[in-house]
Design an enzyme around this catalytic site. Structure first.
Site, short mmCIF file in Angstrom:
data_model
loop_
_atom_site.label_atom_id
_atom_site.label_comp_id
_atom_site.label_asym_id
_atom_site.label_seq_id
_atom_site.Cartn_x
_atom_site.Cartn_y
_atom_site.Cartn_z
N GLY A 37 -2.69 10.60 3.36
CA GLY A 37 -3.40 10.41 2.09
C GLY A 37 -2.47 10.53 0.89
O GLY A 37 -2.80 10.07 -0.20
N CYS A 40 -2.17 10.81 -3.89
CA CYS A 40 -3.47 10.35 -4.37
C CYS A 40 -4.61 11.21 -3.82
O CYS A 40 -5.42 11.75 -4.57
CB CYS A 40 -3.67 8.89 -3.98
SG CYS A 40 -5.37 8.34 -4.11
N GLY A 181 3.48 16.43 -22.25
CA GLY A 181 3.30 15.03 -21.86
C GLY A 181 1.84 14.60 -21.99
O GLY A 181 0.97 15.11 -21.27
N GLY A 183 0.37 11.80 -21.17
CA GLY A 183 0.05 10.62 -20.36
C GLY A 183 -1.24 10.88 -19.58
O GLY A 183 -2.04 11.76 -19.93
N SER A 267 3.62 17.34 -17.29
CA SER A 267 3.12 16.01 -16.88
C SER A 267 3.88 14.96 -17.68
O SER A 267 3.33 14.25 -18.50
CB SER A 267 1.62 15.93 -17.12
OG SER A 267 1.29 16.37 -18.43
N GLY A 269 5.69 12.47 -16.38
CA GLY A 269 6.00 11.30 -15.57
C GLY A 269 6.43 11.68 -14.16
O GLY A 269 6.56 12.87 -13.84
N ARG A 270 6.60 10.67 -13.31
CA ARG A 270 6.97 10.91 -11.92
C ARG A 270 8.21 10.10 -11.58
O ARG A 270 8.49 9.10 -12.23
CB ARG A 270 5.80 10.53 -11.00
CG ARG A 270 4.54 11.33 -11.30
CD ARG A 270 3.43 11.03 -10.34
NE ARG A 270 3.75 11.39 -8.97
CZ ARG A 270 3.61 12.61 -8.45
NH1 ARG A 270 3.15 13.59 -9.18
NH2 ARG A 270 3.92 12.85 -7.18
N ALA A 317 -2.19 4.28 -7.30
CA ALA A 317 -2.58 4.21 -5.88
C ALA A 317 -3.06 2.81 -5.50
O ALA A 317 -2.72 2.30 -4.44
CB ALA A 317 -3.68 5.23 -5.61
N HIS A 442 -28.54 -7.12 -17.35
CA HIS A 442 -28.99 -6.54 -18.62
C HIS A 442 -30.05 -5.49 -18.34
O HIS A 442 -30.90 -5.71 -17.47
CB HIS A 442 -29.59 -7.65 -19.50
CG HIS A 442 -30.18 -7.12 -20.76
ND1 HIS A 442 -29.41 -6.76 -21.85
CD2 HIS A 442 -31.48 -6.85 -21.10
CE1 HIS A 442 -30.21 -6.31 -22.82
NE2 HIS A 442 -31.46 -6.35 -22.38
#
Ligand code: NAI
Length: 457
Positions: A37, A40, A181, A183, A267, A269-270, A317, A442
Site C-alpha cells: 500500500g 498512500c 511548508g 503545501g 512538510s 516536499g518529498r 498516488a 440538478h
C-alpha cells in the site's frame, strides 16, 4: 528463481502494475520492504482522509447553528480518531494483499536491490535470496525531505519535529503546532489540528500557499483557513528549530520571528527514494535523485522501467497507478502513455480544492494562448442551499485556438469528486461547445461548470 517481472515497491504504482502484469500473463514477484500500500495507504492519502473526515463531522457539530442545528457538548477524541485510522489502514492493506493473491502475484517482504545484469536479465537480491528478473519495474516511491535547517535534524531525532509519518501516529493533541511548508500535507494537517483546537502557524517560503494551485483559489483557501484560526507566515524563511526551547525561528518580512510550539511538522516536499537499490550499478540515469524515464516509464536502461513518485514527476498516488499501468502496457507491447495534463489534484481541506490541467500561467509557460473564466459556485442552487456565505469558485481555462477546455480549477464542496468529470473533459480534449451539450444532474454543485461554459464566447 526467474520471474518475467520483478517489481521493487508495493505502493500504488507497484501493486497496480503487479496486478496488470499478472493479468497480462506475466509471472510477477513484488518485493515490499515495509507494508503493502506504500505511503498512500499507510502514511499518506488514506490516513489523512480518515482524520479529516472526523474533523469535518466535528466541525459540522460545532458550527451547525446557521443551519438550525445546535449540538451541545460535542467533543472529538483524537485517540479514537487515530485508532479508527489504524483500523481503516489495516482493512485496506489486507485488501491489497488479497488482490495480489487473487492475481497470483508472489509477494515477498524485504528490501530488493539490483546486484548485477546478465544476458538472462537483472539479478535482484532480497535478504538471503537472489532472483532473476527478465524485466524490472522500480516503484520505490519517495520520502519526506528534511531541509538543512539548523537544529531540524536533531529536532526530528528528538521527536519534537515530525514528518507526515510520525504526525499521523501522534496520540496527543499539541496546544501549538508549527507547520513548515504550506503545501498539500501542511495544509491538510494544519486544517485537522486547527479543528481540534490547536493553535497552528504555517510557515511558507513562497508568497502563496498550496504550491502550483491557481493563485485566486489559493487566496480563497488561505482566507477560509485563517477564519478557522490558522496563522500564515508567507515569504518566510525558517532559520532554526530548537527542540529544547520548543521554538522555530524564521525571517518574515525581513524581521526575525520566533514561534513557540509543542511540535513541528516538516512538510517541505518529498524526494524520490533511489539510493541503495543498485541503480548506479545497472547504469540507470538519475536527475537530481529522480529516475529519468519517458512517458511510457522506460528508463535509460532497456529492461528497466520506473513508475510513481520515484520519477519525481507528479508525486500523486493516482498518477502512480497510471504510470504503473502504462509501464506494464509497454512491456506487453501495447501502445499507451500517461496524459499528464489530465491528472487531477485535490486538497482535502474544508473547503476542498480540486484542480486539473493548465492554469492561465502554466498555459502561457507552455506557449498556449488561453483565457480563463471564473464563475461563483453561488450559481448553484445546491451550493447556496448547503453553504452559508460560501465563497467557492470554478475557473475554466480554454485555449484560444480551438476553444478546448485545458484546465478546470475549483474550490468548494464536493470539489474532490467533481474534479473527476473535469479531468475527463481535459483528457478527451472537449471543446466548450461539447460540454454545453452534456446534461448535468440538478441540483448539484458541478452544474456550475456547465453554466460557466455558456459564459464563454
Ligand atoms: P509540497 O511540495 O506540496 O509543498 C511543500 C511546500 O513547502 C512548498 O509550498 C514549498 O514552497 C514549501 N517549503 C519548502 N521548503 C521550505 C522551507 N524551508 N520553509 C518554508 N517553506 C518551505 O509538499 P508536501 O506538502 O510535503 O507534500 C508532498 C507530496 O505529497 C506532494 O507531492 C503532494 O502532492 C503529495 N500529497 C498529496 C496529497 C493529496 O493529493 N491530497 C496529500 C498529501 C500529499
Amino acid at each position: 528463481m526467474t520471474y518475467d517481472l520483478i517489481i521493487l515497491g508495493g505502493g500504488p504504482a507497484g501493486y497496480n502494475a503487479a496486478e496488470r502484469a499478472a493479468h497480462g500473463g506475466m509471472q510477477v514477484l513484488l518485493l515490499e520492504e515495509r507494508t503493502l500500500g506504500g505511503v498512500c495507504l499507510n502514511e499518506g492519502c488514506i490516513p489523512t482522509k480518515t482524520l479529516l473526515n472526523s474533523a469535518k463531522i466535528y466541525e459540522s457539530a460545532l458550527h451547525g447553528a446557521d443551519y438550525g442545528v445546535t449540538v451541545s457538548g460535542a467533543t472529538i477524541d483524537h485517540e479514537k480518531v487515530v485508532d479508527r485510522k489504524d483500523k481503516v489502514v489495516k482493512t485496506l492493506v489486507s485488501g491489497v494483499g488479497a488482490k495480489m493473491r487473487g492475481a497470483k502475484v508472489t509477494v515477498k517482504n524485504g528490501f530488493g536491490c539490483i546486484t548485477g545484469k546478465g544476458p538472462e536479465g537483472m539479478r535482484i537480491r532480497c535478504g538471503e535470496e537472489e532472483y532473476l528478473a527478465k524485466k524490472l519495474l522500480v516503484c520505490t516511491g519517495s520520502e519526506a525531505a528534511v531541509p538543512p535547517i539548523e537544529g531540524l535534524r536533531e529536532a526530528v531525532a528528538a521527536g519534537f519535529a515530525m514528518t507526515n509519518r510520525e504526525i499521523l501516529d501522534m496520540r496527543t493533541v499539541p496546544e501549538k503546532l508549527c507547520v513548515i511548508g504550506g503545501g498539500v500535507i501542511g495544509l491538510e494537517m494544519a486544517s485537522y489540528f486547527s479543528t481540534l483546537g490547536t493553535q497552528v502557524t504555517v510557515v511558507e517560503m513562497l508568497d502563496k500557499i498550496a504550491g502550483p494551485t491557481d493563485k485566486d483559489i489559493s487566496a480563497i483557501l488561505q482566507k477560509n483557513l485563517e477564519k478557522k484560526g490558522i496563522r500564515f507566515l508567507l515569504e518566510a524563511r525558517v532559520t532554526s528549530v530548537c527542540a529544547d526551547k520548543k521554538t522555530v525561528t524564521c525571517e518574515a518580512g525581513g524581521a526575525p520571528t520566533s514561534i513557540d510550539c509543542d511540535g513541528v511538522l516538516v512538510s517541505t516536499g518529498r524526494r524520490p527514494r533511489t539510493t541503495g537499490i543498485g541503480l548506479e550499478k545497472a547504469g540507470v540515469l538519475l536527475d537530481r535523485g529522480a529516475i529519468v524515464c519517458d512517458e511510457r516509464g522506460r528508463t535509460s536502461v532497456p529492461g528497466i522501467w520506473a513508475a510513481g513518485d520515484v520519477n519525481g514527476r507528479s508525486m500523486l498516488a493516482h498518477t502512480a497507478y497510471r504510470e504503473g499501468e502504462v509501464a506494464v502496457s509497454d512491456m506487453l507491447g501495447i501502445l499507451d502513455r500517461v496524459d499528464y495534463l489530465a491528472v487531477p489534484a485535490v486538497i482535502y481541506t474544508k473547503p476542498e480544492v480540486g484542480t486539473v490541467g493548465d492554469t492561465i500561467e502554466s498555459a502561457a509557460k507552455r506557449g498556449v494562448s488561453a483565457a480563463e473564466h471564473t464563475i461563483s459556485l453561488r450559481y448553484s442552487g445546491r451550493y447556496v442551499a448547503e453553504v452559508e456565505g460560501g465563497d467557492g469558485i470554478v475557473k475554466i481555462v480554454v485555449d484560444d485556438a480551438h476553444k478546448t477546455v485545458i484546465g478546470i480549477h475549483m474550490i468548494g464542496s464536493y470539489a474532490s469528486e467533481i474534479i473527476y468529470g473535469a479531468a475527463a473533459m481535459v483528457a478527451t480534449r472537449q471543446r466548450v461547445c461539447d460540454v454545453q451539450k452534456l446534461v448535468f444532474p440538478h441540483p448539484t454543485v458541478c452544474e456550475v461548470i456547465r453554466e460557466g461554459m455558456f459564459m464563454i464566447d
